[in-house]
Design a protein around this motif. Structure first.
Motif, short mmCIF file in Angstrom:
data_model
loop_
_atom_site.label_atom_id
_atom_site.label_comp_id
_atom_site.label_asym_id
_atom_site.label_seq_id
_atom_site.Cartn_x
_atom_site.Cartn_y
_atom_site.Cartn_z
N GLU A 180 3.84 20.76 3.72
CA GLU A 180 4.24 22.16 3.50
C GLU A 180 5.20 22.57 4.62
OE1 GLU A 180 4.08 24.98 0.87
OE2 GLU A 180 1.93 24.57 1.08
N ASP A 181 6.46 22.83 4.24
CA ASP A 181 7.53 23.05 5.22
C ASP A 181 7.69 24.54 5.55
OD1 ASP A 181 9.66 22.37 6.91
OD2 ASP A 181 11.13 22.57 5.29
N GLY A 182 6.64 25.13 6.14
CA GLY A 182 6.72 26.53 6.56
C GLY A 182 6.77 27.52 5.43
N ASN A 204 0.86 -1.18 0.00
CA ASN A 204 0.00 0.00 0.00
C ASN A 204 0.90 1.23 0.00
OD1 ASN A 204 -2.53 -1.45 0.31
ND2 ASN A 204 -1.84 -1.92 2.39
N PHE A 205 0.88 1.96 -1.09
CA PHE A 205 1.82 3.06 -1.27
C PHE A 205 1.31 4.36 -0.66
CE2 PHE A 205 2.95 0.44 -5.08
CZ PHE A 205 4.21 0.08 -4.64
N SER A 206 2.22 5.05 0.02
CA SER A 206 2.00 6.42 0.48
C SER A 206 3.08 7.28 -0.16
CB SER A 206 2.09 6.53 2.00
OG SER A 206 1.04 5.83 2.64
N LEU A 207 2.69 8.28 -0.93
CA LEU A 207 3.64 9.18 -1.58
C LEU A 207 3.85 10.40 -0.69
CD1 LEU A 207 2.72 7.27 -3.87
CD2 LEU A 207 2.97 9.20 -5.44
N ILE A 208 5.10 10.65 -0.31
CA ILE A 208 5.45 11.74 0.59
C ILE A 208 6.14 12.83 -0.21
CG2 ILE A 208 6.56 12.34 2.76
CD1 ILE A 208 4.57 9.98 2.98
N ILE A 209 5.57 14.04 -0.19
CA ILE A 209 6.11 15.13 -1.01
C ILE A 209 6.28 16.38 -0.14
CG2 ILE A 209 5.80 16.55 -3.05
CD1 ILE A 209 3.83 14.33 -4.04
N PRO A 210 7.51 16.68 0.30
CA PRO A 210 7.74 17.94 1.00
C PRO A 210 7.79 19.10 0.00
CG PRO A 210 9.81 16.75 0.79
CD PRO A 210 8.73 15.87 0.19
N VAL A 211 7.30 20.25 0.41
CA VAL A 211 7.30 21.40 -0.51
C VAL A 211 7.62 22.67 0.26
CG1 VAL A 211 4.80 21.67 -0.23
CG2 VAL A 211 5.93 22.68 -2.22
N TYR A 212 8.38 23.54 -0.39
CA TYR A 212 8.72 24.83 0.21
C TYR A 212 8.65 25.90 -0.88
CZ TYR A 212 11.30 28.52 2.62
OH TYR A 212 11.66 29.71 3.19
N PHE A 218 15.53 9.96 7.73
CA PHE A 218 16.61 10.90 7.41
C PHE A 218 17.24 11.48 8.67
CE2 PHE A 218 14.11 10.86 3.53
CZ PHE A 218 15.09 10.79 2.56
N SER A 219 18.55 11.67 8.60
CA SER A 219 19.27 12.33 9.68
C SER A 219 19.12 13.84 9.53
CB SER A 219 20.75 11.94 9.64
OG SER A 219 21.37 12.50 8.49
N LYS A 220 19.82 14.59 10.38
CA LYS A 220 19.75 16.05 10.34
C LYS A 220 20.77 16.66 9.37
CE LYS A 220 17.95 16.54 15.04
NZ LYS A 220 18.16 17.14 16.40
N THR A 258 11.52 23.10 8.93
CA THR A 258 12.59 22.30 9.55
C THR A 258 13.49 21.65 8.52
OG1 THR A 258 11.07 20.40 9.67
CG2 THR A 258 11.27 21.79 11.63
N GLY A 259 13.23 21.87 7.22
CA GLY A 259 14.06 21.28 6.18
C GLY A 259 13.40 20.05 5.57
N ALA A 260 13.92 19.68 4.39
CA ALA A 260 13.30 18.59 3.61
C ALA A 260 13.36 17.25 4.33
CB ALA A 260 13.97 18.50 2.24
#
Length: 317
Positions: A40-42, A4-12, A175-177, A68-70
């Motif tokens: 939505e990253d702020g 079951n796929f979940s597509l994760i898309i960060p955007v700025y 992901f790390s920092k 907080t970043g991608a």
């Protein structure tokens, strides 16, 4: 196991690009249900109105959070996603209609807990975007390591187009920092935990990348600074090839100085290399892209090479 796929898309601050990406996702030939999470990253230029446009066509969820970043935004999306396999995409990609079908078909035949896919240049991309894509994917510049199975061993994931199982995410904590190289860092931790990765070369995306030479230089400089940090963090992963862009730039500088004094042999080698690069890109992409590929390739070598040297020898302790 059913995927079951979940597509994760960060955007700025990229509502226009999210519009293009969601439009392409709405045309998928994949017959199974999948969810899309927009993180939505702020942003000051929010994408909520664009997301609302596609609510009737896609199973869409929109989340606004502080900047907080991608990497952190991807982790946020995977923590709340309902699927058991996560696909992370950059907001500046366009997804071909068969993308999810190719991913599903490959994972059913050869399951791995993580995969990566290559990128390509869309016919509607600008000349500069096509030149940047050439420089980032050509055998003459990167050795073809970013998307050709014959050119890779164990595939190192790239964050613009990759997948990871829910199990592997929870084991590695995602992901790390790290600001740059966070995708390679995740790859190494996956391997340390005995998860396999693979390249699915048919699961490509059209990646628009940076729109100016200055932005492209900044991006590749970041790639260069990350590699020595990764080499120190994972000592057994270092390769002599990571030094090549720096050696290239130092050699080019020396060749120019020698040419001023009348010694042209080394400079001639560089001249022949750029000539070969031009003709290769010209044959594949046309005259204008061929000329620009010289500039973008030099920018790539310069950015990565200088970033690598700075991080290798002048990094603050």
């Amino acid at each position: 196991m059913k995927l079951n796929f979940s597509l994760i898309i960060p955007v700025y601050n990229r509502p226009k690009e999210i519009d293009e990406l969601l439009s392409s996702l709405s045309k998928q030939t994949f017959s199974e249900a999948f969810e899309v999470l927009i993180i939505e990253d702020g942003s000051s230029e929010k994408s909520v109105l664009i997301v609302e446009k596609y609510q009737s066509q896609l199973n869409l969820k929109y989340f606004f959070k502080e900047n907080t970043g991608a990497g952190a935004s991807r982790n946020f999306g995977m923590q709340i996603a309902s699927g058991n396999y996560f696909i992370v995409l950059d907001s500046d990609v366009i997804v071909p209609e068969q993308y999810l079908s190719e991913v599903s078909k490959t994972l059913e035949a050869n399951y791995t807990d993580a995969f990566g896919g290559p990128d390509a240049a869309h016919k509607n991309f600008t000349v500069l975007q096509k030149a940047i894509n050439y420089s980032m994917t050509s055998v003459l510049t990167t050795g073809g390591i970013r998307g050709k199975k014959k050119a890779v061993g164990k595939f190192q994931l790239r964050s613009f187009n990759f997948g990871i199982s829910k199990t592997a995410f929870h084991k590695t904590q995602g992901f790390s920092k790290m600001k740059n190289g966070e995708d390679i860092d995740l790859t190494f931790r996956l391997w340390e935990n005995n998860f396999e990765t693979q390249l699915i070369d048919t699961a490509f995306v059209y990646h628009k990348r940076r729109s100016t030479i200055k932005q492209f230089y900044k991006q590749t400089f970041g790639f260069g600074t990350a590699r020595p940090i990764l080499n120190r963090k994972y000592p057994n992963t270092g390769k002599i090839t990571y030094w090549f862009p720096s050696v290239f730039i130092v050699g080019l500088t020396i060749s120019i100085l020698l040419a001023i004094w009348g010694y042209l042999t080394l400079f001639s080698c560089y001249y022949l290399y750029f000539l070969a690069l031009f003709f290769d890109s010209f044959i594949k992409n046309g005259l204008r892209v061929g000329f620009l590929s010289i500039i973008t390739s030099l920018t790539q070598f310069l950015g990565y090479g200088l970033g690598f040297l700075k991080s290798q020898f002048f990094r603050k302790k």
